[in-house]
Write an enzyme that holds these catalytic residues in place. Structure first.
Site: not given
Length: 335
Positions: A151-152, A210, A233, A315
């Site tokens: 998603c990122t 990530t 997060r 997301n």
């Protein structure tokens, strides 16, 4: 031509992918597989969603079927994808949203079970990755197993593409301020690979790794080795935001960058990249189908070649929409 589809994994992404797929005339979802979810529970989980709201339609179950708006979808509960009767059921395309079978070897089990193509709804170490609006047109029919990236990466790649195409990126660092996901803990618990990740999700800001920024180099080779990043997060249920700080090759002004982003959002990347100059916050993007929404009022320029850019993304829902878009493209090219 209608694409006959199976979904493996009926979690956050699997359920949203089904919601979106049901609205597309050229997609026919035939079956779902999830070893942990029986048909009656699948109906409940599909009907009610704490983040995106109740499904606007009828949802019931009959025996081994999930029934949505009168359409029957068979539910299997196989742990091993090789045992799912995709071929027997007439499934050509499998969307694997388990987060488990993310390699070519793992996804191959779906092919062995009779499917023709597999789209992994997660980053993959060895399967080719495609981001709609960035490199999806490079897909060729000989590719049987592919990844929709993360998603990122889907948020960052369109933003980075526009900036690199226009000004050139020397190097950059990304931070995603990322909502809670299912792998996190409700209270402190064991997390041997990531000790911080085992801390209470609802009460902490948790630094995390990530691969999303590095993955941009796989879908945009011109940026390979030029981007890396990290994640924070945070205790929100959905919607995340990318903070991209870059050194540019070509000097510019922040106003010119905003104009460039607006032009791209209204032109070739419409529906994928968005643009806003309003005083928005994260909840304003819940159930937003776009991959990335550039926030003109949130960014800042220090020098003509050093700038921080901010872009929002749902997301869950934005990413799930791209999964379905990629499926449609693969089916069209493969027909």
């Amino acid at each position: 031509m209608t694409a006959n589809v199976g979904i493996n994994g009926f979690g956050r992404i699997g359920r949203l992918v089904l919601r979106i797929a049901l609205s597309r005339d050229d997609i026919n979802v035939i079956a779902i597989n999830d070893p942990f979810i029986a048909p009656d529970y699948a109906a409940y989980m599909f009907k009610y969603d704490s983040t995106h709201g109740k499904f606007k339609g009828t949802v019931t179950h009959e025996g081994k079927y999930l029934v949505i708006n009168g359409k029957k979808i068979e539910v299997f509960q196989e742990r091993d994808p090789a045992n799912i009767p995709w071929g027997k059921e007439g499934v050509d395309y499998v969307l694997d949203s388990t987060g488990v079978f993310t390699t070519i070897e793992g996804a191959q089990k779906h092919i062995d079970a009779g499917a023709k193509k597999v789209i992994i709804t997660a980053p993959s170490k060895d399967a080719p990755m495609f981001v709609v609006g960035v490199n999806h047109e490079e897909y060729t029919p000989d590719i049987k197993i592919l990844s929709n990236a993360s998603c990122t990466t889907n948020c960052l790649a369109p933003l980075a593409k526009v900036i690199n195409d226009t000004y050139g990126i020397e190097e950059g660092l990304m931070t995603t301020i990322h909502s809670i996901t299912a792998t996190q803990k409700t209270v402190d618990g064991p997390s041997h690979k990531d000790w911080r990740g085992g801390r209470t999700a609802s009460g902490n800001i948790i630094p995390s790794s990530t691969g999303a920024a590095k993955a941009v180099g796989k879908v945009l080779p011109a940026l390979a080795g030029k981007l890396t990043g990290m994640s924070m997060r945070v205790p929100t249920t959905d919607v995340s935001v990318v903070d991209l700080t870059v050194n540019l090759k070509k000097p510019t002004t922040y106003e010119d960058i905003c104009a460039t982003m607006k032009k791209a959002a209204e032109g070739p990347l419409a529906g994928i990249l968005g643009y806003t100059d309003e005083a928005v916050v994260s909840s304003d993007f819940l159930t937003d189908s776009r991959s990335s929404v550039f926030d003109a009022k949130a960014g800042i320029l220090l020098t003509p070649t050093f700038v921080k850019l901010v872009s929002w993304y749902d997301n869950e829902y934005g990413y799930s929409t791209r999964v379905v878009d990629l499926l449609q493209h693969v089916a069209k090219v493969s027909a």
